[in-house]
Enzyme design. Structure first.
Site, PDB file in Angstrom:
ATOM      1  N   GLY A   1       0.760  -1.219   0.109  1.00 32.29           N
ATOM      2  CA  GLY A   1       0.144  -0.010   0.077  1.00 32.29           C
ATOM      3  C   GLY A   1       0.794   1.147  -0.201  1.00 32.29           C
TER       4      GLY A   1
ATOM      5  N   GLU B   1      -3.573  -6.621 -24.230  1.00 33.34           N
ATOM      6  CA  GLU B   1      -2.483  -7.425 -23.732  1.00 33.34           C
ATOM      7  C   GLU B   1      -2.946  -8.344 -22.773  1.00 33.34           C
ATOM      8  OE1 GLU B   1       0.550  -7.321 -23.945  1.00 33.34           O
ATOM      9  OE2 GLU B   1       1.049  -5.383 -24.929  1.00 33.34           O
TER      10      GLU B   1
END
Length: 297
Positions: free
Chosen positions: A12, A218
């Site tokens: 985080g 992708e």
């Protein structure tokens, strides 16, 4: 006496470039591409929460930290050993990197707080999650078939891929072919602990509509590749948070199909260094790809 270092996985605000990274800026980053099993949620308070439930991957970074830094992280995360009302608990989990599995500490939200979690983070990557919904343009490092613009032009996307084009170098990675498909493999970047290894590529500065195209191309939504951010040297300067894509489930290398090899060689020829072009060609040859004159034209 040598100080004992602890391995810590961060997912985080402790990640490079985020608000609490200053706690780790003097620590050794072991890997930029690391992951653990579990789930990641947005708390709505400017930071995510990890829980060790589920069979999906959560992405982050791996650091070696001193005992003092570990104590500072404990305070930041609201953790004290043996205390019943911790916000987060520091626990050990297996952490997977591109070169193997190791054990590391992670801060897991205490189970008593799990019921309040409702907003699961898209892509299971806090950094990508924050960027995806708030950017206007981004630098994108292409190392495979996207160095070539033929398919991009056929898709009607050539204009954004032609506005600002540079070359770049990614250090600490190798270019491999780890995504196996029925007709052969596709390109990937694999992180190494060897800083002498590097990957060259084309750097595009792109608007959001071009990124939407790339996410579809992708296979991000079907789990073939995932978006990630890397530090790329461009014109002698290191640029942080350059977007690229890496294979999610890496497999043994096999040769790519002929059309794919042609795109890579054509995209690299005369744009990347001659030495790197020869490395690309040698790699393809080692995998059984049969190069013929004109593949790079």
């Amino acid at each position: 006496m040598t100080e004992h270092l602890s391995v810590v996985f961060v997912y985080g605000t402790l990640r490079e470039g985020d608000s609490n990274y200053h706690y780790l800026k003097n620590c050794v980053k072991l890997f930029n591409q690391a992951r653990v099993k579990g789930a990641l949620y947005d708390t709505g308070n400017g930071y995510p929460a990890y829980i060790d439930k589920g069979d999906t991957w959560v992405y982050g970074e791996l650091y070696a930290v001193s005992p003092l830094t570990l104590k500072q992280l404990d305070r930041l995360e609201g953790y004290s050993e043996g205390r019943p009302d911790n916000l987060y608990n520091r626990v050990k989990l297996l952490v997977e990197t591109d070169i193997g599995v190791t054990e590391g500490w992670i801060y897991r939200l205490d189970h008593q707080h799990e019921k309040a979690l409702t907003n699961k983070i898209h892509f299971q990557d806090w950094k990508v999650h924050q960027w995806f919904y708030n950017f206007s343009e981004v630098k994108y490092f292409a190392y495979g078939s996207c160095m070539d613009t033929e398919r991009i032009e056929k898709a009607g996307m050539l204009t954004p891929f032609s506005q600002h084009v540079e070359t770049g170098k990614l250090t600490g990675y190798s270019m491999c072919y780890t995504l196996q498909r029925e007709d052969g493999s596709r390109a990937d970047i694999v992180e190494s602990d060897d800083l002498s290894s590097s990957v060259e590529g084309i750097v595009y500065t792109l608007p959001k509509e071009a990124i939407d195209y790339l996410f579809q191309r992708e296979g991000v939504y079907n789990g073939s590749y995932r978006a990630t951010f890397v530090n790329v040297e461009i014109n002698g300067a290191l640029h942080q948070d350059v977007l690229t894509f890496t294979v999610v489930n890496k497999q043994a290398e096999i040769s790519p199909p002929r059309h794919y090899g042609i795109e890579i060689l054509r995209g690299a020829k005369g744009r990347l260094s001659n030495n790197y072009y020869e490395q690309l060609l040698a790699k393809l040859t080692s995998l059984g790809y049969e190069h013929t004159i004109g593949d790079d034209e």
